[in-house]
Design a protein around this motif. Sequence first.
Motif, PDB file in Angstrom:
ATOM      1  N   GLN A   1      -3.328   6.046   2.074  1.00 20.42           N
ATOM      2  CA  GLN A   1      -3.424   6.545   3.387  1.00 20.42           C
ATOM      3  C   GLN A   1      -3.203   5.047   4.284  1.00 20.42           C
ATOM      4  O   GLN A   1      -3.765   4.934   5.329  1.00 20.42           O
ATOM      5  N   THR A   2      -1.786   4.699   4.113  1.00 20.18           N
ATOM      6  CA  THR A   2      -1.619   3.414   4.747  1.00 20.18           C
ATOM      7  C   THR A   2      -1.520   3.370   6.216  1.00 20.18           C
ATOM      8  O   THR A   2      -2.101   2.505   6.706  1.00 20.18           O
ATOM      9  N   VAL A   3      -1.079   4.560   6.806  1.00 20.99           N
ATOM     10  CA  VAL A   3      -1.169   4.585   8.440  1.00 20.99           C
ATOM     11  C   VAL A   3      -2.541   4.634   8.850  1.00 20.99           C
ATOM     12  O   VAL A   3      -2.997   3.861   9.931  1.00 20.99           O
ATOM     13  N   ARG A   4      -3.349   5.254   8.182  1.00 13.17           N
ATOM     14  CA  ARG A   4      -4.695   5.497   8.671  1.00 13.17           C
ATOM     15  C   ARG A   4      -5.489   4.173   8.498  1.00 13.17           C
ATOM     16  O   ARG A   4      -6.529   3.821   9.210  1.00 13.17           O
ATOM     17  N   TRP A   5      -5.259   3.465   7.424  1.00 14.80           N
ATOM     18  CA  TRP A   5      -6.015   2.289   7.120  1.00 14.80           C
ATOM     19  C   TRP A   5      -5.466   1.144   8.059  1.00 14.80           C
ATOM     20  O   TRP A   5      -6.237   0.266   8.685  1.00 14.80           O
ATOM     21  N   ALA A   6      -4.252   1.060   8.375  1.00 14.87           N
ATOM     22  CA  ALA A   6      -3.744   0.268   9.332  1.00 14.87           C
ATOM     23  C   ALA A   6      -4.397   0.589  10.898  1.00 14.87           C
ATOM     24  O   ALA A   6      -4.713  -0.337  11.446  1.00 14.87           O
TER      25      ALA A   6
ATOM     26  N   ALA B   1       0.904  -1.186   0.021  1.00 11.35           N
ATOM     27  CA  ALA B   1       0.198   0.011  -0.083  1.00 11.35           C
ATOM     28  C   ALA B   1       0.850   1.364  -0.099  1.00 11.35           C
ATOM     29  O   ALA B   1       0.401   2.195  -0.813  1.00 11.35           O
ATOM     30  N   ASN B   2       1.941   1.113   0.900  1.00  9.40           N
ATOM     31  CA  ASN B   2       2.788   2.441   0.630  1.00  9.40           C
ATOM     32  C   ASN B   2       3.530   2.680  -0.550  1.00  9.40           C
ATOM     33  O   ASN B   2       3.585   3.824  -1.272  1.00  9.40           O
ATOM     34  N   PHE B   3       3.807   1.816  -1.034  1.00  5.65           N
ATOM     35  CA  PHE B   3       4.427   1.719  -2.646  1.00  5.65           C
ATOM     36  C   PHE B   3       3.273   2.488  -3.624  1.00  5.65           C
ATOM     37  O   PHE B   3       3.599   2.901  -4.445  1.00  5.65           O
ATOM     38  N   ASN B   4       2.194   1.773  -3.589  1.00  8.21           N
ATOM     39  CA  ASN B   4       0.900   2.061  -4.367  1.00  8.21           C
ATOM     40  C   ASN B   4       0.467   3.653  -4.032  1.00  8.21           C
ATOM     41  O   ASN B   4      -0.087   4.040  -4.847  1.00  8.21           O
ATOM     42  N   GLY B   5       0.735   3.892  -2.788  1.00  6.07           N
ATOM     43  CA  GLY B   5       0.272   5.330  -2.438  1.00  6.07           C
ATOM     44  C   GLY B   5      -1.253   5.152  -1.854  1.00  6.07           C
ATOM     45  O   GLY B   5      -1.936   4.053  -1.977  1.00  6.07           O
TER      46      GLY B   5
ATOM     47  N   ASP C   1      -5.262   8.797  13.775  1.00  2.00           N
ATOM     48  CA  ASP C   1      -4.717  10.065  13.555  1.00  2.00           C
ATOM     49  C   ASP C   1      -3.670  10.200  12.588  1.00  2.00           C
ATOM     50  O   ASP C   1      -3.097  11.221  12.305  1.00  2.00           O
ATOM     51  N   GLY C   2      -3.418   9.048  11.878  1.00  2.00           N
ATOM     52  CA  GLY C   2      -2.421   9.179  10.766  1.00  2.00           C
ATOM     53  C   GLY C   2      -0.831   9.076  11.392  1.00  2.00           C
ATOM     54  O   GLY C   2       0.011   9.302  10.728  1.00  2.00           O
TER      55      GLY C   2
END
Length: 160
Positions: free
Chosen positions: A89-94, A83-87, A103-104
């Motif tokens: 809101q990785t942290v929010r989804w996690a 997800a981080n590679f593809n772009g 909170d991101g």
Amino acid sequence: MSSFDEAFDALIGNEGGYVNNPADPGGATCWGVTERVARAHGYTGPMQTLPKETAKAIAKTVYWDPLHCDEYDPRVGFQLVDANFNGGQTVRWAQQAAGTVVDGVLGPNTIGAIKAADPHAFCLTFLALRLKYLAGLKTWPIFGRGWSNRIASNMQKGAA
């Protein structure tokens, strides 16, 4: 083989080699690394010939390590780096998938919640959130089929 090595091999299965689609805001990309990111990390050659090992080093430094992916179940680490590679809101989804405060910010509470989460349930929830996000992008009509296939492939990896 480390979790990162396995994740990178799977990631390259999603990303492939060189592409330069004018509709892609990332521009010229090779092994999933955009030209902007490659240049920021010292690569000066043509993007078409970016060495896979250079892309791998960039992936570890830029997309894997900042999310602490070595600390999680390998299935979770892969979903995060992909997800981080593809772009997105990785942290929010996690955070949502782990059931913690959204909170991101990837701090100790988020890392602990991700570690404590059931990997299978985490992956399913994370991928559902990611797919909903992607489906809302203006580039969905162009890239949606590929993104859907990528998510489906990642669901198979998360279920294993």
